[in-house]
Motif scaffolding. Structure first.
Motif, PDB file in Angstrom:
ATOM      1  N   VAL A 197       0.881  -1.164   0.000  1.00  0.00           N
ATOM      2  CA  VAL A 197       0.000   0.000   0.000  1.00  0.00           C
ATOM      3  C   VAL A 197       0.919   1.214   0.000  1.00  0.00           C
ATOM      4  CG1 VAL A 197      -1.806   1.265   1.204  1.00  0.00           C
ATOM      5  CG2 VAL A 197      -1.795  -1.239   1.267  1.00  0.00           C
ATOM      6  N   PRO A 198       1.110   1.868  -1.163  1.00  0.00           N
ATOM      7  CA  PRO A 198       2.134   2.914  -1.259  1.00  0.00           C
ATOM      8  C   PRO A 198       1.683   4.237  -0.657  1.00  0.00           C
ATOM      9  CG  PRO A 198       0.995   2.678  -3.346  1.00  0.00           C
ATOM     10  CD  PRO A 198       0.426   1.626  -2.438  1.00  0.00           C
ATOM     11  N   MET A 199       2.669   5.036  -0.270  1.00  0.00           N
ATOM     12  CA  MET A 199       2.367   6.375   0.227  1.00  0.00           C
ATOM     13  C   MET A 199       2.011   7.311  -0.933  1.00  0.00           C
ATOM     14  SD  MET A 199       4.779   8.897   2.558  1.00  0.00           S
ATOM     15  CE  MET A 199       5.821   9.521   1.222  1.00  0.00           C
ATOM     16  N   LEU A 200       2.586   7.048  -2.097  1.00  0.00           N
ATOM     17  CA  LEU A 200       2.376   7.885  -3.277  1.00  0.00           C
ATOM     18  C   LEU A 200       1.888   7.023  -4.439  1.00  0.00           C
ATOM     19  CD1 LEU A 200       5.690   9.934  -3.021  1.00  0.00           C
ATOM     20  CD2 LEU A 200       3.397  10.791  -2.498  1.00  0.00           C
ATOM     21  N   PRO A 201       1.101   7.594  -5.363  1.00  0.00           N
ATOM     22  CA  PRO A 201       0.629   6.820  -6.525  1.00  0.00           C
ATOM     23  C   PRO A 201       1.788   6.290  -7.363  1.00  0.00           C
ATOM     24  CG  PRO A 201      -0.583   8.888  -6.323  1.00  0.00           C
ATOM     25  CD  PRO A 201       0.556   8.959  -5.343  1.00  0.00           C
ATOM     26  N   GLU A 202       1.531   5.229  -8.120  1.00  0.00           N
ATOM     27  CA  GLU A 202       2.578   4.588  -8.905  1.00  0.00           C
ATOM     28  C   GLU A 202       3.181   5.532  -9.941  1.00  0.00           C
ATOM     29  OE1 GLU A 202       1.625   0.882 -10.633  1.00  0.00           O
ATOM     30  OE2 GLU A 202       1.156  -0.115  -8.733  1.00  0.00           O
ATOM     31  N   ARG A 203       2.393   6.475 -10.435  1.00  0.00           N
ATOM     32  CA  ARG A 203       2.925   7.437 -11.406  1.00  0.00           C
ATOM     33  C   ARG A 203       4.138   8.169 -10.826  1.00  0.00           C
ATOM     34  NH1 ARG A 203       4.318   9.688 -16.166  1.00  0.00           N
ATOM     35  NH2 ARG A 203       3.947  11.917 -16.272  1.00  0.00           N
ATOM     36  N   ILE A 204       4.126   8.406  -9.507  1.00  0.00           N
ATOM     37  CA  ILE A 204       5.235   9.082  -8.835  1.00  0.00           C
ATOM     38  C   ILE A 204       6.265   8.064  -8.368  1.00  0.00           C
ATOM     39  CG2 ILE A 204       5.895  10.582  -6.925  1.00  0.00           C
ATOM     40  CD1 ILE A 204       4.196  11.992  -9.005  1.00  0.00           C
ATOM     41  N   SER A 205       5.802   7.053  -7.597  1.00  0.00           N
ATOM     42  CA  SER A 205       6.750   6.158  -6.920  1.00  0.00           C
ATOM     43  C   SER A 205       7.462   5.201  -7.863  1.00  0.00           C
ATOM     44  CB  SER A 205       6.021   5.377  -5.825  1.00  0.00           C
ATOM     45  OG  SER A 205       4.978   4.591  -6.382  1.00  0.00           O
ATOM     46  N   ASN A 206       6.753   4.649  -8.839  1.00  0.00           N
ATOM     47  CA  ASN A 206       7.346   3.637  -9.714  1.00  0.00           C
ATOM     48  C   ASN A 206       7.776   4.176 -11.069  1.00  0.00           C
ATOM     49  OD1 ASN A 206       6.733   1.948  -7.655  1.00  0.00           O
ATOM     50  ND2 ASN A 206       5.216   0.721  -8.745  1.00  0.00           N
ATOM     51  N   ASP A 207       7.472   5.448 -11.330  1.00  0.00           N
ATOM     52  CA  ASP A 207       7.792   6.008 -12.642  1.00  0.00           C
ATOM     53  C   ASP A 207       8.707   7.220 -12.500  1.00  0.00           C
ATOM     54  OD1 ASP A 207       7.895   6.888 -15.228  1.00  0.00           O
ATOM     55  OD2 ASP A 207       5.762   7.287 -15.456  1.00  0.00           O
ATOM     56  N   LEU A 208       8.124   8.391 -12.234  1.00  0.00           N
ATOM     57  CA  LEU A 208       8.902   9.634 -12.269  1.00  0.00           C
ATOM     58  C   LEU A 208      10.025   9.682 -11.241  1.00  0.00           C
ATOM     59  CD1 LEU A 208       6.018  12.224 -12.809  1.00  0.00           C
ATOM     60  CD2 LEU A 208       7.600  11.303 -14.511  1.00  0.00           C
ATOM     61  N   CYS A 209       9.835   9.045 -10.071  1.00  0.00           N
ATOM     62  CA  CYS A 209      10.845   9.116  -9.017  1.00  0.00           C
ATOM     63  C   CYS A 209      11.683   7.851  -8.891  1.00  0.00           C
ATOM     64  CB  CYS A 209      10.178   9.420  -7.672  1.00  0.00           C
ATOM     65  SG  CYS A 209       9.604  11.127  -7.530  1.00  0.00           S
ATOM     66  N   SER A 210      11.427   6.864  -9.705  1.00  0.00           N
ATOM     67  CA  SER A 210      12.211   5.637  -9.637  1.00  0.00           C
ATOM     68  C   SER A 210      13.474   5.804 -10.476  1.00  0.00           C
ATOM     69  CB  SER A 210      11.384   4.456 -10.157  1.00  0.00           C
ATOM     70  OG  SER A 210      12.078   3.246  -9.980  1.00  0.00           O
ATOM     71  N   LEU A 211      14.631   5.565  -9.866  1.00  0.00           N
ATOM     72  CA  LEU A 211      15.914   5.809 -10.538  1.00  0.00           C
ATOM     73  C   LEU A 211      16.223   4.652 -11.483  1.00  0.00           C
ATOM     74  CD1 LEU A 211      17.916   7.148  -7.459  1.00  0.00           C
ATOM     75  CD2 LEU A 211      16.462   8.409  -9.072  1.00  0.00           C
ATOM     76  N   ARG A 212      15.496   4.612 -12.579  1.00  0.00           N
ATOM     77  CA  ARG A 212      15.650   3.529 -13.550  1.00  0.00           C
ATOM     78  C   ARG A 212      16.971   3.669 -14.303  1.00  0.00           C
ATOM     79  NH1 ARG A 212       9.670   3.941 -16.363  1.00  0.00           N
ATOM     80  NH2 ARG A 212       8.423   3.122 -14.616  1.00  0.00           N
ATOM     81  N   PRO A 213      17.555   2.550 -14.702  1.00  0.00           N
ATOM     82  CA  PRO A 213      18.832   2.629 -15.416  1.00  0.00           C
ATOM     83  C   PRO A 213      18.693   3.309 -16.770  1.00  0.00           C
ATOM     84  CG  PRO A 213      17.986   0.381 -15.379  1.00  0.00           C
ATOM     85  CD  PRO A 213      17.121   1.171 -14.462  1.00  0.00           C
ATOM     86  N   LEU A 214      19.691   4.127 -17.070  1.00  0.00           N
ATOM     87  CA  LEU A 214      19.831   4.806 -18.363  1.00  0.00           C
ATOM     88  C   LEU A 214      18.672   5.761 -18.656  1.00  0.00           C
ATOM     89  CD1 LEU A 214      21.127   1.778 -20.494  1.00  0.00           C
ATOM     90  CD2 LEU A 214      22.419   3.396 -19.087  1.00  0.00           C
ATOM     91  N   GLU A 215      17.978   6.249 -17.618  1.00  0.00           N
ATOM     92  CA  GLU A 215      16.926   7.250 -17.790  1.00  0.00           C
ATOM     93  C   GLU A 215      17.238   8.452 -16.905  1.00  0.00           C
ATOM     94  OE1 GLU A 215      12.911   5.917 -17.405  1.00  0.00           O
ATOM     95  OE2 GLU A 215      13.263   4.023 -18.465  1.00  0.00           O
ATOM     96  N   ASP A 216      16.991   9.658 -17.428  1.00  0.00           N
ATOM     97  CA  ASP A 216      17.245  10.879 -16.659  1.00  0.00           C
ATOM     98  C   ASP A 216      16.263  10.987 -15.502  1.00  0.00           C
ATOM     99  OD1 ASP A 216      19.125  11.333 -18.553  1.00  0.00           O
ATOM    100  OD2 ASP A 216      18.156  13.080 -19.470  1.00  0.00           O
ATOM    101  N   ARG A 217      16.790  11.260 -14.304  1.00  0.00           N
ATOM    102  CA  ARG A 217      15.939  11.394 -13.129  1.00  0.00           C
ATOM    103  C   ARG A 217      16.480  12.503 -12.221  1.00  0.00           C
ATOM    104  NH1 ARG A 217      12.827   9.094 -15.694  1.00  0.00           N
ATOM    105  NH2 ARG A 217      11.623   7.190 -15.234  1.00  0.00           N
ATOM    106  N   PRO A 218      15.575  13.304 -11.635  1.00  0.00           N
ATOM    107  CA  PRO A 218      16.022  14.313 -10.668  1.00  0.00           C
ATOM    108  C   PRO A 218      16.347  13.651  -9.339  1.00  0.00           C
ATOM    109  CG  PRO A 218      13.636  14.336 -10.804  1.00  0.00           C
ATOM    110  CD  PRO A 218      14.110  13.330 -11.815  1.00  0.00           C
ATOM    111  N   ALA A 219      17.352  14.187  -8.653  1.00  0.00           N
ATOM    112  CA  ALA A 219      17.749  13.602  -7.367  1.00  0.00           C
ATOM    113  C   ALA A 219      18.333  14.682  -6.474  1.00  0.00           C
ATOM    114  CB  ALA A 219      18.759  12.481  -7.578  1.00  0.00           C
TER     115      ALA A 219
END
Length: 761
Positions: free
Chosen positions: A320-342
């Motif tokens: 049961v996530p604190m944030l929706p998947e659009r945020i937690s599993n997509d925009l904020c997930s530090l996926r390999p070879l993808e630009d992400r803010p940190a």
């Protein structure tokens, strides 16, 4: 100098929660008088007239400034009255507090049985008064249970709470609301008849227990955990757009890597290390954390929902996530070879492993690879694959070398080092238990854990230096009472714990070293764990005892913990790195309220997770009635013994009435049940053999019969009195007709929570 009476009167008049500097200021003490004040306070502490709460002192029995309370009644004037949730009964009955409800409040009006957060004010006419800050939990006017349909309509409700085992409810024909057999339902009690079962009406169908992931559904509803995102929150998440390099440092060429469990869906931290050319033998370690603050702004629908949830909840079969998947599993997930803010911290480590400097940066990064713990460890141990081979020399070996350096400082610091392995449930595709395993504890886990601790310390230090309000992760030391009880217990094992007002983790570590490899190792680890205070979030810093750190804040998991998001916002404000930082109007008092609220949601999550594991294992063992198991005694009370099975770690209860025809008394000093006549003793930590007598999967309860003989005081059987009668071996085991369940085990102190392979301190 104030007298004893004057000092106690001052502490009491200020709500029973003041710091030493407040006392010195109030009495106009000079710097050379502070040692005398400290001695007076120690004297009062030793006498039990004062007690410590972090860096502040209070009169035992007095309440802190912010209190979590349950509304229990109304007084003659119609005012709501509340009692504190946490209260030491040694100080008598819990005091009643008049609930002051602000006229202009956005909070829903509280009512009877609600749980509220109160800010204590000055007493009036001797009566405590608390103003409502927040309604934490509305009263459950309904009960939850499993509906079992009757052949000709109606049915019965099987309670899901261990406390209510055996207290079924009857549902009359026509009151089922289309509930099907096996449904989890919420029911409302109806007018009761004089005879027969209490009757109830189904108010809501919550889900079917015949479906996958149904067991965690019980805990979600039982603890009122928000699990469906409102449309406004989902709309906020969908409107979010990927962050760009604007107003950020471009670190995309730095080969940061994520190291997580193989089944992790979100990756919120990445690491990198290189030898420091300006510091021979030292390293520069970089820890980059997903920049959640870029998407979840203060006051937004996303922010309000995240605060309400407080944290993500991790069940064996779902999250049961604190944030929706659009945020937690997509925009904020530090996926390999993808630009992400940190938000990144660069840590300068000296040759002795100590942090000598650090700096925070708001960056745009690109993870070089996604690794699993075992995968990274295998590469270091000589078994590389196509992902780790190119990274071995340039990324992985420097990381492990930096960890070896940092470990020197950790070993010198000596945090509390308990040996309590954590079990993990492996589920089948249908959501039932396949097996229970103890995952290997690798250097990869310890490395990431230690780097995260360093980053958390750096965050707290930076915010303190910039005088920015923050939420600390605080852990108080054991109370004098718990230390005294522990000392007495250890004496029964011929282990000495020196008498002292203060104690450090190293003292416990020396005791733990003495028992490594002995029969009492598990026992001593459990008892020392139970002597510890519970970690919490606080706006006031009183250090972290378990980690042996003076200041500590959670910074590394803003995807799943609201406290970390607050710390991120504080750092953005302190660095002047954007307009989405901590609002200027945020005060320590406001953060104290937030800290109290998210401490409650954390405990709620822990209880729900523990109960779900209990239910899954009870389901797993339900068809093994009559089977025997190897176990350890994990707890003892007047009512009986708690046991933990070796193979699965399942918790169960052995009622004292089934131990035999002796009368067993609970000895708190020895943490044991001892027979009056035989002197037979069953103590926590003892290895035993038990037989499963009853399983209640819905409630997660197991009842066992003890097959093993206990130890005997003095090393041999002996009668306690002249008329004691024969020894226990001459008596058959006591039997009961029909099932009987023991009382609900209290919150069993478990191992520190571990998510993503690291300890949650």
């Amino acid at each position: 100098m104030p007298t004893r009476d004057e000092l106690l009167a001052f502490v009491t008049s200020h709500g029973g929660d003041v710091a030493k500097r407040d006392i010195a200021r109030a009495f106009g003490l000079r710097a050379d008088q502070k040692a005398e004040l400290r001695a007076l306070m120690h004297e009062l502490d030793a006498d039990g007239a004062l007690a410590r709460r972090g860096r502040k002192v209070h009169v035992p029995g007095a309440l802190p400034g912010v209190v979590l309370a349950d509304i229990t009644s109304r007084n003659a004037d119609g005012d709501l009255m509340a009692a504190p949730v946490e209260w030491d009964e040694a100080h008598g009955e819990a005091p009643l507090i008049i609930v002051d409800i602000p006229r202009r409040s956005k909070e829903p009006a509280p009512g009877l049985s609600d749980r509220v957060l109160l800010r204590m004010g000055d007493p009036q006419d001797g009566q405590l008064i608390g103003r409502v800050i927040k309604v934490i939990e509305k009263a459950r006017r309904q009960q939850l249970g499993i509906f079992r349909a009757a052949p000709h309509g109606g049915g019965r409700i099987i309670p899901i709470d261990k406390k209510n085992l055996g207290r079924e409810l009857q549902v009359p024909q026509g009151a089922e609301m289309d509930a099907q057999d096996g449904d989890l339902v919420a029911v409302e009690l109806m007018r009761q008849r004089v005879f027969g079962l209490p009757t109830a009406r189904v108010k809501e169908r919550l889900g079917s227990l015949s479906s996958e992931k149904a067991v965690s559904l019980v805990a979600i509803h039982a603890h009122s955990i928000p699990h469906v995102f409102p449309p406004a929150v989902l709309a906020d998440a969908e409107k979010a757009r990927p962050a760009t390099a604007k107003d950020r440092e471009d670190w995309r060429d730095l080969p940061l890597v994520t190291i997580d469990p193989p089944d992790a869906k979100d990756h919120d931290d990445a690491v990198h290390a290189i030898p420091d050319p300006a510091n021979p033998g030292g390293f520069i370690v970089t820890v980059a954390i997903a920049d959640v603050a870029a998407y979840v702004t203060p006051g937004s629908a996303l922010d309000r929902e995240a605060l309400l949830r407080g944290n993500s909840v991790y069940f064996p079969d779902r999250v049961v996530p604190m944030l929706p998947e659009r945020i937690s599993n997509d925009l904020c997930s530090l996926r390999p070879l993808e630009d992400r803010p940190a938000l990144a911290v660069r840590l300068v480590i000296g040759p002795d492993g100590r942090k000598t400097d650090h700096s925070f940066h708001r960056i745009l990064m690109r993870s070089a690879a996604k690794l699993a713990y075992a995968q990274a460890q295998a590469a270091i141990d000589g078994v590389s694959d196509e992902t780790t081979e190119p990274l071995l020399e340039t990324v992985l070996k420097p990381l492990y070398a930096a960890y070896a350096c940092v470990k020197k400082a950790r070993d010198a610091r000596q945090p509390l080092d308990l040996d309590l392995p954590e079990r993990k449930l492996v589920l089948k595709p249908d959501g039932t238990v396949d097996r229970v395993i103890i995952p290997a504890r690798l250097d990869a886990h310890r490395m990431i854990e230690e780097f995260m601790i360093l980053a958390n310390v750096a965050a707290a230090e930076t915010l303190e230096a910039k005088r920015t309000p923050l939420i600390y992760r605080a852990h108080d030391g054991p109370t004098l009472e718990k230390l005294s009880n522990l000392r007495t217990f250890l004496q029964t094992l011929d282990i000495k714990l020196a008498k002292s007002d203060t104690v450090r983790p190293s003292v416990f570590n020396r005791i733990l070293e003495q028992v490594v490899g002995t029969d009492v190792s598990v026992l001593v680890n459990q008892v020392i764990l139970r002597s510890q205070s519970q970690a919490e979030y606080a706006a006031e810093n009183y250090g972290h005892f378990g980690l042996n750190l003076r200041r500590y804040a959670h910074f590394t998991s803003p995807i799943r913990r609201y406290a970390d998001l607050v710390v991120h916002r504080g750092l953005i404000r302190a660095m002047d790195a954007g307009r989405d930082g901590l609002p200027p109007e945020t005060t320590p008092d406001h953060l104290a309220e937030v800290a109290a609220a998210i401490s409650v949601t954390e405990r709620r999550a822990m209880a729900a997770e523990r109960e779900t594991v209990d239910r899954l294992i009870a389901h797993h063992l339900a068809d093994q009635i009559g089977a025997t198991f190897a176990a350890r005694i994990s707890g003892a009370t007047r009512a009986g013994l708690f046991v933990a099975l070796d193979e699965t770690g399942a918790d169960g209860f052995v009622p004292a009435s089934t131990l035999g025809q002796d009368y067993y008394r609970f000895d708190e000093t020895k943490q044991a049940l001892i027979g009056d006549r035989t002197g037979e003793m069953h103590r926590i930590g003892d290895r035993v053999e038990v037989r499963l007598v009853e399983a209640a999967p819905v409630a997660g309860a197991l009842r066992f019969e003890l097959l093993s003989e206990g130890a005997y005081l003095g090393g041999a059987r002996r009668p306690g009195r002249a008329d004691s009668g024969p020894a226990k071996r001459d008596f058959p085991k006591a039997k009961r007709s029909g099932p009987r369940s023991g009382p609900k085990p209290g919150p069993r102190p478990g191992t520190p929570r571990r998510k993503k392979g690291r300890t949650e301190s």
